[in-house]
Motif scaffolding. Structure first.
Motif, PDB file in Angstrom:
ATOM      1  N   GLY A 147       1.021  -1.266   0.018  1.00  0.00           N
ATOM      2  CA  GLY A 147       0.014   0.000  -0.077  1.00  0.00           C
ATOM      3  C   GLY A 147       0.944   1.372   0.055  1.00  0.00           C
ATOM      4  O   GLY A 147       1.678   1.371  -0.814  1.00  0.00           O
ATOM      5  N   ALA A 186       3.051   2.265   2.101  1.00  0.00           N
ATOM      6  CA  ALA A 186       4.205   2.112   2.452  1.00  0.00           C
ATOM      7  C   ALA A 186       5.202   1.545   1.066  1.00  0.00           C
ATOM      8  O   ALA A 186       6.231   2.024   1.026  1.00  0.00           O
ATOM      9  N   VAL A 208       8.956  -1.935   4.951  1.00  0.00           N
ATOM     10  CA  VAL A 208       8.575  -0.734   5.351  1.00  0.00           C
ATOM     11  C   VAL A 208       7.038  -0.987   5.926  1.00  0.00           C
ATOM     12  O   VAL A 208       6.636  -1.431   4.908  1.00  0.00           O
ATOM     13  N   GLN A 256       4.004   0.691   8.786  1.00  0.00           N
ATOM     14  CA  GLN A 256       3.863   1.561   9.827  1.00  0.00           C
ATOM     15  C   GLN A 256       3.278   0.907  11.093  1.00  0.00           C
ATOM     16  O   GLN A 256       3.721   0.996  12.121  1.00  0.00           O
ATOM     17  N   SER A 257       2.551  -0.371  10.854  1.00  0.00           N
ATOM     18  CA  SER A 257       1.855  -0.867  12.107  1.00  0.00           C
ATOM     19  C   SER A 257       3.027  -1.847  12.475  1.00  0.00           C
ATOM     20  O   SER A 257       3.031  -2.184  13.629  1.00  0.00           O
ATOM     21  N   GLY A 258       4.056  -2.503  11.536  1.00  0.00           N
ATOM     22  CA  GLY A 258       4.864  -3.490  12.012  1.00  0.00           C
ATOM     23  C   GLY A 258       3.983  -4.809  12.285  1.00  0.00           C
ATOM     24  O   GLY A 258       4.750  -5.955  12.425  1.00  0.00           O
ATOM     25  N   THR A 273       1.836  -6.005   9.381  1.00  0.00           N
ATOM     26  CA  THR A 273       1.052  -6.537   8.116  1.00  0.00           C
ATOM     27  C   THR A 273       1.641  -7.951   7.654  1.00  0.00           C
ATOM     28  O   THR A 273       2.673  -7.917   7.450  1.00  0.00           O
ATOM     29  N   VAL A 324      -7.316   5.313   9.483  1.00  0.00           N
ATOM     30  CA  VAL A 324      -6.828   4.228   8.677  1.00  0.00           C
ATOM     31  C   VAL A 324      -6.190   4.511   7.512  1.00  0.00           C
ATOM     32  O   VAL A 324      -5.120   3.693   7.310  1.00  0.00           O
ATOM     33  N   ALA A 325      -6.499   5.504   6.949  1.00  0.00           N
ATOM     34  CA  ALA A 325      -5.532   5.973   5.830  1.00  0.00           C
ATOM     35  C   ALA A 325      -4.267   6.341   6.101  1.00  0.00           C
ATOM     36  O   ALA A 325      -4.255   7.541   7.033  1.00  0.00           O
ATOM     37  N   GLN A 352       7.931   7.766   6.760  1.00  0.00           N
ATOM     38  CA  GLN A 352       8.737   6.556   6.210  1.00  0.00           C
ATOM     39  C   GLN A 352       9.639   7.135   5.028  1.00  0.00           C
ATOM     40  O   GLN A 352      10.561   6.644   4.853  1.00  0.00           O
ATOM     41  N   LEU A 354      -4.488   6.342  -4.657  1.00  0.00           N
ATOM     42  CA  LEU A 354      -4.760   5.347  -3.347  1.00  0.00           C
ATOM     43  C   LEU A 354      -5.601   6.099  -2.203  1.00  0.00           C
ATOM     44  O   LEU A 354      -6.711   5.538  -2.005  1.00  0.00           O
ATOM     45  N   LYS A 355      -5.294   7.350  -1.883  1.00  0.00           N
ATOM     46  CA  LYS A 355      -6.040   8.108  -1.017  1.00  0.00           C
ATOM     47  C   LYS A 355      -7.242   8.428  -1.239  1.00  0.00           C
ATOM     48  O   LYS A 355      -8.454   8.207  -0.651  1.00  0.00           O
ATOM     49  N   GLU A 397      -9.343   4.897  -1.436  1.00  0.00           N
ATOM     50  CA  GLU A 397     -10.034   4.417  -0.330  1.00  0.00           C
ATOM     51  C   GLU A 397     -10.744   5.461   0.687  1.00  0.00           C
ATOM     52  O   GLU A 397     -11.782   4.846   1.544  1.00  0.00           O
ATOM     53  N   VAL A 402      -3.490  -4.806   8.709  1.00  0.00           N
ATOM     54  CA  VAL A 402      -3.669  -6.135   7.764  1.00  0.00           C
ATOM     55  C   VAL A 402      -3.122  -7.210   8.380  1.00  0.00           C
ATOM     56  O   VAL A 402      -1.875  -7.609   7.586  1.00  0.00           O
TER      57      VAL A 402
END
Ligand code: F6R
Length: 369
Positions: free
Chosen positions: A58, A60, A103, A105-107, A109, A155-156, A164, A241-242, A245, A366
């Motif tokens: 996504g 990232a 890469v 954000q959540s670590g 995925t 979420v976005a 990043q 993408l933004k 979504e 996810v």
């Protein structure tokens, strides 16, 4: 907890200057050089690396696409970027000389985690760029560079994306530094440019009212296209993408040079096309080519929304809507050009009555493949 903002997304967009500055904090020493001792991969291993492979999903992944330009330009190490979900199912060529950068954000995925596990099984070293302390991806990597965006609730992804990018630039410069690919003064000059970006992002945020007005005016449209070139191409993908979504709208990003190979057939009267224009300074050939692309689509009826650098007079005659951003070095431009696209998508989605923090069918993290 939204700090007076109507949504977490707007709060997180507004936090970007701070998030960018925080991600640089403590990583530049008194002399203006990089100090990234926290990347525990031994310098010999970084000197021996003959290939960099970036895996992510996504937004990232879009950060990774931009990182490729910086890594190859500053270090001359070949760099591939791949969607984590594709990577591990195609038997990629990896060995101990491959540096893999994951890469996230959540670590958490799952696709990215499975890709990094696969890479480590093949003997590659993995560096995580991650926003969440102690999450699975950094725990399972050889090293981690944390982005300091703070918790991202919407979420976005917005502020996590900008950080990043900053982390990717830092890794690229660090590789150049340990490998001697660039001299210390050149590295210091780029670090100075990076340190000035937080202020530029702040200036972009101060001038977003016309972008919001435009988003409201285009809220009834079915399709929006995004065009970019060089580092502006992943920015176009991110803008699309933004919009998908958040606004549930058909949106697509294209490399401007590909227009003539197919996508230009989509252009019809009054179709909004957002164009991310490279700086006219520096590599001006990129700029000139983009100006011709704008002329081509406009001649076919497109309604052009042009994001360009302040002082870029050449694009003015072809812009139905002009969004100006501060002049920054070409490779760093995504840090400023992405911001109007975030604001655009957020306002457009809100106008359509959508819940921007919690878009339908999506989850923040996810954890399934
Ligand atoms: C888009 C978005 C997603 C994430 C992707 C990866 O706005 O948020 O595309 O970027 O799911 O998530 P992380 O970075 O947590 O691995």
């Amino acid at each position: 907890e939204k700090g007076g903002y109507p949504s977490f997304m707007l709060k997180e967009i507004a936090e970007q200057p701070r998030a960018v500055a925080d991600t640089l904090l403590g990583r530049i020493d008194g002399s203006g050089a990089l100090s990234l001792d926290e990347v525990r991969i031994p310098p010999e291993a970084l000197r021996e690396a003959d290939k960099v492979v970036i895996v992510a999903c996504g937004t990232a992944f879009h950060a990774g696409l931009i990182a490729k330009y910086a890594i190859e330009h500053w270090t001359r190490i070949p760099c591939e970027v791949e969607l984590a979900s594709e990577f591990r199912h195609r038997d990629p060529i990896l060995d101990p000389q491959t540096l893999v950068i994951a890469v996230s954000q959540s670590g958490e995925t799952m696709d990215t985690l499975m890709a990094l596990r696969h890479a480590r099984e093949q003997g590659a070293r993995v560096l995580a760029i991650c926003n969440t302390n102690g999450s699975t991806i950094p725990r399972e990597s050889d090293a981690v560079l944390y982005t300091h965006a703070g918790p991202e609730v919407a979420v976005a992804s917005t502020k996590a994306f900008l950080t990043q990018l900053v982390a990717c630039y830092l890794v690229a410069l660090y590789l150049a530094q340990v490998r001697g690919a660039k001299d210390a003064d050149e590295i210091r000059a780029v670090v100075r440019d990076l340190s000035a970006i937080s202020r530029s992002v702040e200036r972009v945020l101060e001038t977003m009212e016309p972008v919001r007005e435009l988003a409201r005016a285009l809220a009834h449209k079915d399709t929006v296209l995004f065009l970019g070139r060089h580092v502006g191409y992943p920015v176009a993908l991110e803008g699309a993408l933004k919009l998908k979504e958040l606004a549930y709208m058909h949106a697509e990003g294209f490399a401007a040079g590909e227009l003539k190979h197919g996508p230009i057939a989509l252009v019809e009267d009054d179709l909004p096309v957002v164009v991310v224009v490279p700086s006219p300074r520096g590599r001006s050939v990129l700029h000139d080519k983009m100006v011709s692309s704008i002329q081509e689509i406009r001649a076919r009826g497109a309604r052009t929304v042009v994001i360009a650098e302040e002082g870029d007079d050449e694009v003015v005659p072809y812009a139905d809507h002009l969004i100006l951003v501060p002049a920054v070095p070409t490779l760093l431009q995504p840090l400023v050009t992405t911001v109007p696209l975030q604001v655009f998508a957020c306002e457009l989605a809100t106008t359509r009555g959508n819940e921007v923090d919690q878009p339908r069918n999506l989850a923040k993290s996810v954890t399934v493949e």
